[in-house]
Design a protein around this motif. Structure first.
Motif, PDB file in Angstrom:
ATOM      1  N   GLY A 160      -5.801 -12.099  10.860  1.00 44.16           N
ATOM      2  CA  GLY A 160      -6.230 -10.716  10.746  1.00 44.16           C
ATOM      3  C   GLY A 160      -6.365 -10.344   9.278  1.00 44.16           C
ATOM      4  N   GLU A 161      -6.648  -9.070   9.021  1.00 47.85           N
ATOM      5  CA  GLU A 161      -6.862  -8.633   7.642  1.00 47.85           C
ATOM      6  C   GLU A 161      -6.514  -7.153   7.502  1.00 47.85           C
ATOM      7  OE1 GLU A 161     -10.636  -7.917   4.593  1.00 47.85           O
ATOM      8  OE2 GLU A 161     -10.878  -9.212   6.346  1.00 47.85           O
ATOM      9  N   LEU A 162      -5.722  -6.821   6.502  1.00 51.92           N
ATOM     10  CA  LEU A 162      -5.399  -5.428   6.212  1.00 51.92           C
ATOM     11  C   LEU A 162      -6.489  -4.853   5.312  1.00 51.92           C
ATOM     12  CD1 LEU A 162      -3.401  -3.048   6.353  1.00 51.92           C
ATOM     13  CD2 LEU A 162      -2.260  -4.002   4.333  1.00 51.92           C
ATOM     14  N   GLU A 163      -7.134  -3.772   5.756  1.00 54.40           N
ATOM     15  CA  GLU A 163      -8.214  -3.160   4.978  1.00 54.40           C
ATOM     16  C   GLU A 163      -7.718  -1.997   4.127  1.00 54.40           C
ATOM     17  OE1 GLU A 163     -12.300  -4.139   7.344  1.00 54.40           O
ATOM     18  OE2 GLU A 163     -11.306  -2.242   7.850  1.00 54.40           O
ATOM     19  N   PHE A 168       5.148   9.024   7.535  1.00 54.00           N
ATOM     20  CA  PHE A 168       4.278   8.103   8.261  1.00 54.00           C
ATOM     21  C   PHE A 168       3.736   7.030   7.324  1.00 54.00           C
ATOM     22  CE2 PHE A 168       3.430  12.278  10.375  1.00 54.00           C
ATOM     23  CZ  PHE A 168       3.990  11.971  11.594  1.00 54.00           C
ATOM     24  N   VAL A 169       3.356   5.912   7.917  1.00 48.21           N
ATOM     25  CA  VAL A 169       2.526   4.941   7.215  1.00 48.21           C
ATOM     26  C   VAL A 169       1.347   4.677   8.145  1.00 48.21           C
ATOM     27  CG1 VAL A 169       3.968   3.037   8.115  1.00 48.21           C
ATOM     28  CG2 VAL A 169       2.294   2.600   6.313  1.00 48.21           C
ATOM     29  N   THR A 170       0.146   4.834   7.624  1.00 44.25           N
ATOM     30  CA  THR A 170      -1.052   4.583   8.422  1.00 44.25           C
ATOM     31  C   THR A 170      -1.819   3.428   7.805  1.00 44.25           C
ATOM     32  OG1 THR A 170      -2.359   6.209   7.186  1.00 44.25           O
ATOM     33  CG2 THR A 170      -1.216   6.984   9.170  1.00 44.25           C
ATOM     34  N   ALA A 171      -2.521   2.699   8.644  1.00 39.72           N
ATOM     35  CA  ALA A 171      -3.272   1.547   8.145  1.00 39.72           C
ATOM     36  C   ALA A 171      -4.486   1.283   9.020  1.00 39.72           C
ATOM     37  CB  ALA A 171      -2.382   0.307   8.105  1.00 39.72           C
ATOM     38  N   VAL A 172      -5.490   0.678   8.420  1.00 45.63           N
ATOM     39  CA  VAL A 172      -6.672   0.187   9.138  1.00 45.63           C
ATOM     40  C   VAL A 172      -6.709  -1.316   8.935  1.00 45.63           C
ATOM     41  CG1 VAL A 172      -9.177   0.249   9.314  1.00 45.63           C
ATOM     42  CG2 VAL A 172      -7.916   2.352   8.789  1.00 45.63           C
ATOM     43  N   PHE A 173      -6.847  -2.048  10.025  1.00 45.17           N
ATOM     44  CA  PHE A 173      -6.800  -3.502   9.911  1.00 45.17           C
ATOM     45  C   PHE A 173      -7.696  -4.170  10.939  1.00 45.17           C
ATOM     46  CE2 PHE A 173      -3.631  -2.250  12.977  1.00 45.17           C
ATOM     47  CZ  PHE A 173      -3.616  -3.252  13.942  1.00 45.17           C
ATOM     48  N   LEU A 174      -8.073  -5.399  10.640  1.00 42.78           N
ATOM     49  CA  LEU A 174      -8.853  -6.225  11.555  1.00 42.78           C
ATOM     50  C   LEU A 174      -7.921  -7.219  12.229  1.00 42.78           C
ATOM     51  CD1 LEU A 174     -11.853  -6.913   9.171  1.00 42.78           C
ATOM     52  CD2 LEU A 174     -12.014  -5.631  11.317  1.00 42.78           C
ATOM     53  N   PHE A 175      -8.171  -7.449  13.541  1.00 38.65           N
ATOM     54  CA  PHE A 175      -7.293  -8.358  14.267  1.00 38.65           C
ATOM     55  C   PHE A 175      -8.111  -9.084  15.332  1.00 38.65           C
ATOM     56  CE2 PHE A 175      -3.858  -9.646  17.117  1.00 38.65           C
ATOM     57  CZ  PHE A 175      -2.872 -10.024  16.212  1.00 38.65           C
ATOM     58  N   PRO A 176      -7.901 -10.405  15.464  1.00 39.96           N
ATOM     59  CA  PRO A 176      -8.663 -11.170  16.463  1.00 39.96           C
ATOM     60  C   PRO A 176      -8.459 -10.624  17.868  1.00 39.96           C
ATOM     61  CG  PRO A 176      -7.528 -12.645  14.946  1.00 39.96           C
ATOM     62  CD  PRO A 176      -7.002 -11.262  14.681  1.00 39.96           C
ATOM     63  N   LEU A 177      -9.551 -10.423  18.582  1.00 43.44           N
ATOM     64  CA  LEU A 177      -9.481  -9.841  19.913  1.00 43.44           C
ATOM     65  C   LEU A 177      -8.595 -10.646  20.852  1.00 43.44           C
ATOM     66  CD1 LEU A 177     -10.549  -7.622  21.807  1.00 43.44           C
ATOM     67  CD2 LEU A 177     -12.442  -9.144  22.376  1.00 43.44           C
TER      68      LEU A 177
END
Length: 245
Positions: A174-177, A185-194
Motif C-alpha cells: 500500500g501507500e500513504l498519500e 484525531f489523526v486522518t490519512a488518505v492511503f492506497l491499499f490493494p483491494l
C-alpha cells in the motif's frame, strides 16, 4: 459478531474477483456515479446505430445542445463497441467543462471496458469508489482517535503513528498519500490493494502502536466514499455511541 460476519462477506466477494480488474482512478462523487450508471441501465434499449456516430460527435460540441442531452449522448456512445466512439469520448473529455468533466470520465471508462470485453472475449470487471484508486489499489480515508477522549497526540505519538502506518502499508504493498493530526484525531488518505486484508493490517498496526502506551483507540473510521472533515467525524462517532446504547 455481526460486524465480523459482514467484513467476512465483503472479503469473500473481493477474493472472488478475477486476477485482472479495472479500478476507476479519478475521485468522483458517488452520487454522480450512481446517476451515470442508472442512466446507462435505463438507456441500454436505446442502442445507437454506428452510422449516427458522426452526428453525435457534432451534437456534443453544439452550443445549443443542453447539458442533460450531452450526458445522454455520452452514455449512448460508451455502449458502442467501436474505437471511433471511444476516440470521440476521449477528445470530448480533454476539453470538457467542469460541469460534465466527471461524467465524461465515466463514459470513457465504460467505453474502454466495452471494447476490452469484445477484444478479449470475456466480461471485464470495473470497480469504482468515491475516492478512486491507482492500479489495483483502492484509495481510502481513515480517521483514528486517541484512546483517551479529547486528548491530543503528543509529538512522540505522532511520529510513531506515522512511521508505523507507513511501514504496515508498505508491507502490504500500500501507500500513504497524506496524513494530518488535528485536535485528538489523526486522518490519512492511503492506497491499499483491494485483495489484501485491510482489517487485519489495521489490527496489527494498532496493536504495534499500543505497545508504547495504549494511546491509540481501536475504533477507527475507514471509508472509500469521500474525505470527512472534523465535524463529520465527530457526528459519526456520536451516532456510533448512540447506536451502542
Amino acid at each position: 459478531m455481526k460486524e465480523e460476519d459482514h467484513l467476512k462477506h465483503i472479503q469473500d466477494a473481493i477474493n472472488g474477483l478475477p486476477e485482472d480488474f479495472n479500478i476507476l482512478e479519478e475521485q468522483i462523487d458517488i452520487e454522480l456515479q450512481i446517476a451515470y450508471f442508472e442512466m446507462a441501465r435505463e438507456m441500454r434499449a436505446e442502442s445507437m446505430d454506428r452510422s449516427t456516430i458522426a452526428e453525435v460527435k457534432t451534437a456534443l460540441y453544439h452550443p445549443d445542445i443542453e447539458l442533460e442531452e450531452k450526458k445522454r449522448l455520452l452514455v449512448q456512445l460508451a455502449a458502442i463497441d467501436d474505437v471511433e466512439a471511444f476516440r470521440i469520448i476521449e477528445a470530448f473529455h480533454k476539453q470538457a467543462d467542469d460541469e460534465i468533466k466527471n461524467w465524461s470520465v465515466l463514459a470513457l471508462q465504460e467505453s474502454r471496458m466495452v471494447i476490452q470485453s469484445s477484444l478479449l472475449g470475456e466480461q471485464q470487471v470495473f470497480i469504482s469508489t468515491g475516492l478512486g484508486g491507482k492500479g489495483q489499489n483502492i484509495r481510502y480515508f481513515v480517521a483514528m482517535m486517541h484512546a483517551e477522549a479529547k486528548t491530543p497526540f503528543n509529538e512522540t505519538q505522532r511520529k510513531l503513528v506515522e512511521s508505523e502506518f507507513r511501514f504496515f502499508l508498505s508491507e502490504s504493498e500500500g501507500e500513504l498519500e497524506e496524513i494530518t493530526f488535528d485536535d485528538h484525531f489523526v486522518t490519512a488518505v492511503f492506497l491499499f490493494p483491494l485483495k489484501q486484508n485491510l482489517h487485519a493490517t489495521f489490527k496489527s498496526f494498532i496493536d504495534e502502536c499500543n505497545q508504547y502506551g495504549n494511546f491509540l483507540s481501536e475504533d477507527v473510521i475507514i471509508t472509500n466514499v469521500k474525505k470527512l472533515d472534523v465535524d463529520e467525524i465527530k457526528e459519526f462517532i456520536k451516532k456510533a455511541k448512540n447506536g451502542r446504547k
